[in-house]
Design a protein around this motif. Structure first.
Motif, PDB file in Angstrom:
ATOM      1  N   SER A 251       0.832  -1.201   0.000  1.00  0.00           N
ATOM      2  CA  SER A 251       0.000   0.000   0.000  1.00  0.00           C
ATOM      3  C   SER A 251       0.871   1.257   0.000  1.00  0.00           C
ATOM      4  N   ARG A 252       1.859   1.267   0.884  1.00  0.00           N
ATOM      5  CA  ARG A 252       2.753   2.423   0.969  1.00  0.00           C
ATOM      6  C   ARG A 252       3.437   2.694  -0.366  1.00  0.00           C
ATOM      7  N   LYS A 253       3.959   1.663  -0.982  1.00  0.00           N
ATOM      8  CA  LYS A 253       4.679   1.838  -2.240  1.00  0.00           C
ATOM      9  C   LYS A 253       3.754   2.331  -3.358  1.00  0.00           C
ATOM     10  N   LEU A 254       2.517   1.838  -3.381  1.00  0.00           N
ATOM     11  CA  LEU A 254       1.584   2.274  -4.428  1.00  0.00           C
ATOM     12  C   LEU A 254       1.209   3.742  -4.248  1.00  0.00           C
ATOM     13  N   PHE A 255       0.898   4.155  -3.025  1.00  0.00           N
ATOM     14  CA  PHE A 255       0.583   5.566  -2.797  1.00  0.00           C
ATOM     15  C   PHE A 255       1.766   6.459  -3.164  1.00  0.00           C
ATOM     16  N   GLU A 256       2.952   6.049  -2.805  1.00  0.00           N
ATOM     17  CA  GLU A 256       4.140   6.848  -3.137  1.00  0.00           C
ATOM     18  C   GLU A 256       4.372   6.894  -4.640  1.00  0.00           C
ATOM     19  N   LYS A 257       4.103   5.797  -5.322  1.00  0.00           N
ATOM     20  CA  LYS A 257       4.262   5.768  -6.781  1.00  0.00           C
ATOM     21  C   LYS A 257       3.322   6.760  -7.449  1.00  0.00           C
ATOM     22  N   ILE A 258       2.060   6.793  -7.021  1.00  0.00           N
ATOM     23  CA  ILE A 258       1.090   7.697  -7.645  1.00  0.00           C
ATOM     24  C   ILE A 258       1.399   9.146  -7.306  1.00  0.00           C
ATOM     25  N   THR A 259       1.886   9.400  -6.103  1.00  0.00           N
ATOM     26  CA  THR A 259       2.302  10.759  -5.756  1.00  0.00           C
ATOM     27  C   THR A 259       3.422  11.227  -6.677  1.00  0.00           C
ATOM     28  N   LEU A 260       4.365  10.342  -6.962  1.00  0.00           N
ATOM     29  CA  LEU A 260       5.456  10.681  -7.887  1.00  0.00           C
ATOM     30  C   LEU A 260       4.938  10.924  -9.299  1.00  0.00           C
ATOM     31  N   ILE A 261       3.980  10.114  -9.732  1.00  0.00           N
ATOM     32  CA  ILE A 261       3.379  10.322 -11.062  1.00  0.00           C
ATOM     33  C   ILE A 261       2.744  11.703 -11.137  1.00  0.00           C
ATOM     34  N   HIS A 262       1.958  12.059 -10.110  1.00  0.00           N
ATOM     35  CA  HIS A 262       1.339  13.391 -10.089  1.00  0.00           C
ATOM     36  C   HIS A 262       2.389  14.498 -10.120  1.00  0.00           C
ATOM     37  N   ASN A 263       3.432  14.349  -9.311  1.00  0.00           N
ATOM     38  CA  ASN A 263       4.474  15.374  -9.265  1.00  0.00           C
ATOM     39  C   ASN A 263       5.210  15.484 -10.596  1.00  0.00           C
ATOM     40  N   ASP A 264       5.466  14.354 -11.230  1.00  0.00           N
ATOM     41  CA  ASP A 264       6.143  14.363 -12.534  1.00  0.00           C
ATOM     42  C   ASP A 264       5.250  15.011 -13.601  1.00  0.00           C
ATOM     43  N   GLN A 265       3.961  14.721 -13.571  1.00  0.00           N
ATOM     44  CA  GLN A 265       3.047  15.321 -14.545  1.00  0.00           C
ATOM     45  C   GLN A 265       2.981  16.837 -14.369  1.00  0.00           C
ATOM     46  N   ASN A 266       2.975  17.290 -13.124  1.00  0.00           N
ATOM     47  CA  ASN A 266       2.960  18.731 -12.887  1.00  0.00           C
ATOM     48  C   ASN A 266       4.248  19.379 -13.360  1.00  0.00           C
ATOM     49  N   LEU A 267       5.371  18.691 -13.184  1.00  0.00           N
ATOM     50  CA  LEU A 267       6.661  19.226 -13.603  1.00  0.00           C
ATOM     51  C   LEU A 267       6.763  19.288 -15.116  1.00  0.00           C
ATOM     52  N   GLN A 268       6.271  18.251 -15.793  1.00  0.00           N
ATOM     53  CA  GLN A 268       6.359  18.194 -17.249  1.00  0.00           C
ATOM     54  C   GLN A 268       5.348  19.120 -17.916  1.00  0.00           C
ATOM     55  N   GLY A 269       4.203  19.310 -17.271  1.00  0.00           N
ATOM     56  CA  GLY A 269       3.176  20.179 -17.843  1.00  0.00           C
ATOM     57  C   GLY A 269       2.249  19.417 -18.765  1.00  0.00           C
ATOM     58  N   PHE A 270       2.726  19.038 -19.918  1.00  0.00           N
ATOM     59  CA  PHE A 270       1.879  18.341 -20.879  1.00  0.00           C
ATOM     60  C   PHE A 270       1.823  16.851 -20.545  1.00  0.00           C
ATOM     61  N   ILE A 271       0.597  16.344 -20.393  1.00  0.00           N
ATOM     62  CA  ILE A 271       0.377  14.946 -20.050  1.00  0.00           C
ATOM     63  C   ILE A 271       0.281  14.101 -21.312  1.00  0.00           C
ATOM     64  N   SER A 272      -0.434  14.619 -22.310  1.00  0.00           N
ATOM     65  CA  SER A 272      -0.679  13.897 -23.555  1.00  0.00           C
ATOM     66  C   SER A 272      -0.955  14.918 -24.639  1.00  0.00           C
TER      67      SER A 272
END
Length: 315
Positions: free
Chosen positions: A15-36
């Protein structure tokens, strides 16, 4: 649907690893700006061109049964294989129902598989640490599942995950998607750069509170009044028209209020979706599924009710 059922077997560490993974995905998407090709992310603000297909799901409140039924009906794996198909949840994943953690883990699992076209907005129940209220029981559910480790998981992992969720989604020319409602904006300069203002609501306590807690009401003599919830405000049709005019959109889609699956306010300009049934037996659950062609051919916003589907096939 077996992949969703695995959420019942997650260990503390998984559970911990999955929540941390999705938090990183969100942070990376915000940093990159364009998702698709059709989407971009900037902090609390998501923005899309009209997708080929759109599914919007309201409050779940730990109702795993309704979640499973909706995912079955939209055949979510096939649906999300195309990145121009968007799936958006409007928040309030936890509390009241029996399976808050399992619903949350299931959604994170889907996000992990389809990060560029599945999105979770933040509900007021994902901001308890910012705006406390009496009906928060998610932490006690975690204690039942993980014992003394629950507080550490919640404080160190789940709160950062909740803080990584966006609070508003704009679909260009179509709609604004939020959990609660529209803030009362009196500063005429706000909308000149509203996308920037909405990208960092975590530093604007009042703005975030109103997006998560506000509700529409049919006022004829005022624009707003204090909410009986104790947080947020009730907003009238003039507030809705102001936001739609300045953002060049036609419809507000939100959750937050139990209803018979869906309801309209403000001359059919505000659509409430509620997708939780088990914790609310007196109400119904529903979701929105609509295509780009259908969006572009809408004459009146009330026509969108043709694309609202009851989870129990009651509509």
């Amino acid at each position: 649907m077996d992949s969703l059922l695995t959420s019942f077997d997650y260990t503390f560490e998984e559970s911990r690893k999955l929540f941390e993974k999705i938090t990183l995905i969100h942070n990376d998407q915000n940093l990159q700006g364009f998702i698709s090709d059709i989407g971009m992310s900037s902090g609390d603000y998501l923005n899309f061109q009209i997708p080929d297909n759109l599914v919007v799901i309201g409050d779940l409140h730990g109702d795993f049964t309704s979640l499973k039924k909706i995912m079955n009906k939209i055949t979510y794996k096939e649906y999300l294989e195309t990145e121009s198909n968007i799936l958006i949840f409007l928040g309030d994943y936890v509390d009241r129902g029996k399976y808050s953690l399992e619903v949350l883990l299931s959604l994170c699992s889907i996000k992990s598989q389809f990060p560029n076209n599945m999105f979770m907005l933040r509900g007021n129940h994902e901001a308890y640490h910012r705006f406390p209220f009496s009906a928060f029981d998610f932490l006690s559910d975690l204690h039942k599942k993980f014992g003394s480790s629950a507080q550490t998981l919640y404080s160190n992992t789940i709160i950062p995950f909740f803080d990584s969720l966006s609070s508003i989604c704009e679909i260009n020319g179509f709609g604004l998607l939020v959990h609660g409602g529209l803030p009362i904006i009196e500063d005429v300069e706000f909308f000149k750069n509203y996308k920037f203002r909405l990208s960092d609501m975590k530093s604007d306590e009042e703005l975030l509170e109103e997006f998560l807690w506000n509700d529409p009401r049919e006022f004829t003599d005022r624009n707003w009044q204090a909410s009986n919830r104790g947080l947020g405000k009730y907003f009238g049709i003039n507030i809705t028209k102001n936001w739609l005019n300045h953002t060049n959109t036609k419809l507000i889609i939100r959750g937050h209020e139990p209803c018979m699956g869906y309801k309209f306010n403000h001359e059919n300009k505000v659509l409430t979706l509620f997708s939780s049934k088990d914790p609310y037996p007196k109400f119904e659950s529903a979701y929105l599924q609509i295509s780009k062609k259908q969006i572009e051919s809408l004459n009146l916003t009330a026509d969108i009710k043709k694309f609202v589907h009851g989870v129990e096939d009651v509509f």
